[in-house]
Design an enzyme around this catalytic site. Structure first.
Site, PDB file in Angstrom:
ATOM      1  N   ASP A 195      39.064  33.054  45.787  1.00  0.00           N
ATOM      2  CA  ASP A 195      38.962  31.500  45.838  1.00  0.00           C
ATOM      3  C   ASP A 195      40.163  31.054  46.756  1.00  0.00           C
ATOM      4  O   ASP A 195      40.894  31.841  47.246  1.00  0.00           O
ATOM      5  CB  ASP A 195      39.218  30.935  44.588  1.00  0.00           C
ATOM      6  N   GLU A 247      42.332  32.022  40.831  1.00  0.00           N
ATOM      7  CA  GLU A 247      43.640  32.026  41.180  1.00  0.00           C
ATOM      8  C   GLU A 247      44.508  31.110  41.174  1.00  0.00           C
ATOM      9  O   GLU A 247      45.436  30.625  40.864  1.00  0.00           O
ATOM     10  CB  GLU A 247      43.943  33.379  42.176  1.00  0.00           C
TER      11      GLU A 247
END
Length: 383
Positions: free
Chosen positions: A81, A143
């Site tokens: 991400d 994350e």
């Protein structure tokens, strides 16, 4: 077997797949397309790939790709991400790889989807049929927000590597320790009323003044009683980042909010910090029952501490020809470490480019990263 892309094309494909993480549902995006791309690449190289849906992630996925069998070996980890981008502040599309001034620009080039492309490039010239200990590639979800992907992976205990590298942008310097992060909201609920008669209300701003006074005492306690000289800021920090209360000068404030950020050193658990905040505000809460609400603004991250004299730390520092470092930002390292492996954070690009408009990776990092990954994989899995 499909043909694998060259390095620039691999970067281009990854950057073209938006995978923004955000706590707000309207900004949050799936990472499925990135996971599918990585799965196809590593499957074509002979890796056994498994995809897991992560709980509490709006259906996002983790990927674990493994070649070789048995326990031990090496884990190379990274997140799929990115953070949101600042609309109008980019000089080019954040989802189109752009080369200029010896840099590759794009959202995720250094933080950190590009790391997977560099790992793939390193694997192309390694004798993977000679692997003696397993090599694992872990691609995580979320994350940048909750770290739920790494937390779920750690809880599963599905692999047991000896060593791990998390490819965050550290300018290819091995990081063996970092601080944690706790973000809390303090809300004071008072009682509004006309400013001409203070006794008929309860001013939330005045109570918040007392709250801040107590938190300043906690801030001092943390700075005076906890220290790790390896950090540039060698004590836990507390920052008041937002305060808002009231709506008019002639009304008694009925509600006041404070947002604070605490960065603990290794050895201070987030749960212990939360209890400290509660204890320092206990007398005020007793004086004004039910007036103080404490909440977590978003999931925190534990601190991380490896060992400077670990075999892995010394060997990686020797191969990278640089000294191990500590940093003040947080990563997935404390969760990866729960697998029982000696863990380091080390990857291409600078953290100064992360979370910024016109994010880029300097081309000077490409070849050194590929060569470094080849040496580490060889040492941990083939030699």
């Amino acid at each position: 077997m499909n043909s694998l892309p060259d390095l620039k094309n691999a970067f281009k494909q990854l950057i073209a797949l938006p995978s923004i993480s955000a706590l707000e549902a309207e900004q949050d995006m799936s990472n499925h397309a990135v996971i599918e791309l990585l799965q196809s690449w590593f499957s074509d190289m002979g890796f056994n790939c498994t995809v897991h849906t992560v709980a509490d992630s709006r259906g996002k996925q983790n990927l674990i790709a493994t070649i070789g069998s048995g326990s031990g070996g090496l884990l190379l980890a990274g997140h799929t991400d990115t953070v949101p981008f600042d609309e109008g502040r980019w000089s080019q599309s954040p989802f189109e790889l752009t080369e200029k001034d010896n840099r590759w620009y794009g959202l995720g080039t250094c933080d950190m989807k590009g790391f997977f492309a560099l790992v793939m490039e390193a694997l192309k010239s390694l004798p993977l049929d000679e692997i003696k200990r397993p090599l694992h590639i872990f691609a995580s979800a979320d994350e940048e927000t909750t770290m739920n992907g790494a937390k779920a992976f750690a809880d599963s205990k599905s692999i047991a590597p000896d060593y791990a590298i998390i490819g965050e942008p550290t300018s290819l310097k091995p990081v063996y320790m970092h601080k944690g992060h706790l973000a809390q909201g303090i809300r004071v609920i008072g009682r509004s009323g006309h400013s001409s008669d203070p006794a008929r209300g309860l001013n939330a701003i005045e109570i918040m003044h007392q709250v801040i006074g107590q938190l300043m005492k906690l801030k001092q306690h943390l700075s005076e009683n906890y220290r790790e000289d390896a950090f540039s800021v060698p004590y836990p920090t507390m920052n008041f980042g937002h305060v808002h209360g009231g709506d008019a000068a002639n009304r008694i404030c009925g509600c006041c909010d404070l947002h604070l950020d605490i960065r603990p050193l290794p050895g201070i658990e987030l749960a212990d910090l939360e209890l400290m905040v509660i204890n320092y505000l206990a007398d005020i809460n007793k004086q004004y029952p039910g007036s103080i609400e404490i909440s977590t603004l978003y999931p925190g991250s534990e601190s991380f501490a490896g060992k400077l004299d670990d075999y892995w730390t010394k060997m990686v520092a020797d191969i990278a020809n640089t000294e191990p470092e500590v940093v003040n930002y947080a990563t997935e390292a404390p969760y990866i470490k729960q697998l029982g492996c000696q863990t380091l954070v080390m990857g291409p690009g600078s953290i100064n480019q992360a979370h910024q408009p016109d994010e880029y990776i300097g081309l000077e990092y490409l070849t050194p990263t590929v060569e470094l990954m080849k040496k580490l994989i060889y040492q941990a899995c083939i030699k």
